[in-house]
Scaffold this active site. Structure first.
Site, short mmCIF file in Angstrom:
data_model
loop_
_atom_site.label_atom_id
_atom_site.label_comp_id
_atom_site.label_asym_id
_atom_site.label_seq_id
_atom_site.Cartn_x
_atom_site.Cartn_y
_atom_site.Cartn_z
N HIS A 268 13.62 8.77 86.43
CA HIS A 268 14.95 8.47 87.00
C HIS A 268 15.73 7.68 85.95
CE1 HIS A 268 18.00 7.68 89.89
NE2 HIS A 268 17.38 6.85 90.71
N HIS A 307 17.42 18.41 85.99
CA HIS A 307 17.90 17.60 87.11
C HIS A 307 17.55 18.30 88.40
CE1 HIS A 307 20.53 15.14 89.57
NE2 HIS A 307 20.50 14.29 88.57
N ASP A 363 21.51 11.09 81.06
CA ASP A 363 20.74 10.18 80.20
C ASP A 363 20.58 10.68 78.77
OD1 ASP A 363 20.28 8.23 82.10
OD2 ASP A 363 18.62 9.36 82.97
N1 CMC Z 1 11.34 19.24 79.99
C1 CMC Z 1 10.56 20.34 80.08
N2 CMC Z 1 10.38 21.03 81.22
C2 CMC Z 1 11.01 20.59 82.32
C3 CMC Z 1 11.85 19.46 82.30
C4 CMC Z 1 12.01 18.78 81.07
N3 CMC Z 1 12.80 17.71 80.98
N4 CMC Z 1 12.34 19.25 83.54
C5 CMC Z 1 11.83 20.21 84.31
N5 CMC Z 1 11.03 21.03 83.58
C6 CMC Z 1 10.33 22.23 84.05
C7 CMC Z 1 9.15 21.86 84.92
O1 CMC Z 1 7.97 21.70 84.19
C8 CMC Z 1 9.13 23.06 85.85
O2 CMC Z 1 8.55 24.13 85.14
P1 CMC Z 1 7.59 25.20 85.92
O3 CMC Z 1 8.49 25.90 86.91
O4 CMC Z 1 7.06 26.08 84.86
O5 CMC Z 1 6.53 24.39 86.60
C9 CMC Z 1 10.58 23.42 86.06
O6 CMC Z 1 11.24 22.95 84.86
C10 CMC Z 1 11.22 22.78 87.27
O7 CMC Z 1 11.05 21.37 87.16
P2 CMC Z 1 10.73 20.39 88.36
O8 CMC Z 1 9.85 19.30 87.87
O9 CMC Z 1 10.28 21.19 89.56
O10 CMC Z 1 12.19 19.84 88.68
P3 CMC Z 1 12.50 18.57 89.56
O11 CMC Z 1 13.77 18.87 90.24
O12 CMC Z 1 11.35 18.21 90.43
O13 CMC Z 1 12.65 17.40 88.49
C11 CMC Z 1 13.57 15.91 86.92
C12 CMC Z 1 13.86 16.93 88.03
C13 CMC Z 1 14.86 15.25 86.48
C14 CMC Z 1 12.61 14.82 87.47
C15 CMC Z 1 12.90 16.65 85.73
O14 CMC Z 1 13.79 17.63 85.23
C16 CMC Z 1 12.49 15.69 84.61
O15 CMC Z 1 11.42 15.10 84.71
N6 CMC Z 1 13.34 15.53 83.55
C17 CMC Z 1 13.05 14.60 82.47
C18 CMC Z 1 13.36 13.18 82.92
C19 CMC Z 1 14.84 12.92 82.99
O16 CMC Z 1 15.60 13.24 82.09
N7 CMC Z 1 15.24 12.28 84.09
C20 CMC Z 1 16.64 11.88 84.29
C21 CMC Z 1 17.27 12.61 85.41
S1 CMC Z 1 19.05 12.40 85.46
C22 CMC Z 1 19.37 10.74 85.79
C23 CMC Z 1 18.66 10.20 86.98
O17 CMC Z 1 18.58 10.81 88.02
O18 CMC Z 1 18.20 9.08 86.84
#
Ligand code: CMC
Length: 434
Positions: A268, A307, A363
């Protein structure tokens, strides 16, 4: 005319049910009537991580993640960033409308007169270890404020609530700045009420021996816009924590401590700090393909990408990219920008990221600007928490005044052991109190 209902057939019993659809949703409680017999608890919906569950009705923030739209109280984020100050936007989030001139004067005056923290709170902060993480200092100090304002427990009184909202918005920059000064071993600087919200924050961060701190206007405006962009983002992890903790009716300082703890995590608000660490690790543009390969192999995430809601470019990231140019004209370019731009370019063309609709989020670029302004990465999440306090408080207030809300208490699907007996080898211990 088509009926706004959903017809369900339970194949276990062949029974048919009709449930109303309101605002594009059915009520999960309407499923409870679906039973196989009188002993059956009734059907529930299972939704780990709230992937498809609305926990409230809200009038604060609207996001269309597919189109990349973000609005506060109906106003597009682009317009608010261009025309408003952070405190005007804070008023909007808390009150639902932008302030009139007179309302603005009262609001700004109120905030300015609550910027100081109690001397005991200042002493409390001074007792943290020299290398304590500023975000952890912030989380703990927000909770400690509850001890200074015991009347804040009276959350049923709207006037009392308003006083605590003003205090929290006013004091969070002071606590944030003291957490920063603490990490540098510098003396704390008292707030200067002649200055704007953002300039005063900069004053408490960076004033040394000069009699009056004068902020660079370009940097002060850039920080103010960054605050606007981070002020709210509907039911994100920390807003949800604010609502969940607040739903058991503690005072708002404790609820805000819970929300800021949720923000601290690397998935986050902690992501902006992780982005800078990642750019350090990459080090050079030539290392990007290898880094992306490892991301695709699942070794680690590309921080600042992806996201839960945006499946398109995050509109905040677009505005931040523009601010970066203005900031760099004052501070000089951050060499990490080149790596970030190249990383974005490569990732946006790569099938892995395209297929999963992974775009840069807020971010990805904010840390590069913060670093150019002189902040260490440990401060980045604290800089996120300052404006997000307003969003948390808007949600806290909305939750408390929503007649449909109760203590937040999800159901579970128990999949553990059935009834069992403690083995004989444990014998019989002395009775409690014997
Ligand atoms: N790098 C590589 N792969 C990713 C990433 C990433 N940053 N984010 C998602 N994926 C992949 C994930 O592995 C999954 O792949 P598969 O379908 O093969 O299993 C697919 O994309 C869908 O991801 P998810 O984890 O189901 O998506 P989510 O909605 O649960 O997670 C998130 C959203 C923001 C937690 C995630 O994208 C992430 O961890 N990003 C990196 C951390 C980040 O930048 N966070 C800041 C978010 S914006 C500001 C805030 O809210 O604070």
């Amino acid at each position: 005319m088509a009926e706004n209902t959903l017809t369900l057939i339970d194949n276990r019993t062949n029974q048919t049910y009709k449930v109303p659809i309101e605002n594009g949703a059915i009520r999960a409680m309407d499923l409870r009537q679906i039973k196989t017999g009188p002993e059956d608890f009734g059907l529930m919906s299972y939704d780990p991580a709230f992937m498809n569950t609305a926990s409230c009705k809200s009038t604060i923030t609207f996001i269309d993640g597919d189109k990349g739209i973000l609005r506060y109280r109906g106003y597009p984020i682009e317009q608010l960033a261009e025309h408003c100050t952070f405190l005007e936007v804070a008023y909007l989030l808390i009150h639902g409308e932008l302030p009139t001139e007179q309302q603005k004067r009262g609001w700004v005056d109120d905030i300015k007169h609550h910027t100081m923290i109690h001397e005991t709170t200042k002493d409390f902060m001074a007792r943290f270890r020299y290398d304590a993480h500023p975000m952890e200092i912030l989380v703990s100090t927000l909770a400690a404020l509850a001890t200074v304002y015991p009347e804040a427990k009276n959350i049923a009184d709207p006037e009392n609530r308003r006083r605590q909202i003003v205090r929290l918005i006013a004091k969070v920059p002071t606590i944030a700045a003291y957490a920063y000064r603490h990490s540098l071993g510098f003396p704390y600087v008292y707030p200067d009420n002649d200055l704007s919200y953002t300039e005063n924050f900069m004053n408490m961060l960076w004033k040394m021996v000069e009699p009056k701190y004068v902020a660079n206007p370009v940097l002060a405006r850039a920080l103010d816009i960054l605050f606007i962009l981070h002020a709210d983002h509907e039911q994100n992890c920390s807003a949800n924590a604010m609502r969940a903790v607040g739903s058991s009716h503690p005072d708002p300082y404790l609820a805000a401590a819970g929300a800021s703890a949720a923000l601290a995590g690397p998935l986050h608000g902690g992501a902006n700090e992780e982005v800078l660490k990642m750019l350090d690790v990459i080090g050079d543009k030539k290392n990007i393909p290898d880094y992306i390969k490892k991301v695709k192999e699942g070794q680690f995430l590309l921080m600042g990408f992806g996201h839960r809601v945006y499946k398109n470019y995050d509109p905040r990231a677009r505005i931040i990219k523009q601010i970066a140019e203005q900031v760099f004209q004052v501070t000089g370019t951050n060499p990490k920008l080149e790596i970030a731009l190249e990383l974005e370019k490569i990732a946006l063309q790569d099938e892995y990221f395209v297929k999963r609709k992974l775009y840069p989020n807020v971010d990805f670029y904010s840390g590069i600007i913060y670093e150019a302004m002189g902040f260490k990465p440990e401060m980045f999440t604290v800089l996120f928490a300052i404006p997000r306090m307003t969003g948390w408080l808007a949600h806290w207030q909305e939750m408390l005044t929503d007649k449909e809300q109760k203590i937040a208490r999800p159901r579970q699907l128990y999949v553990g052991s059935d009834l069992r007996k403690v083995p004989e080898q444990f014998g019989i211990k002395a009775a409690i109190g014997a």
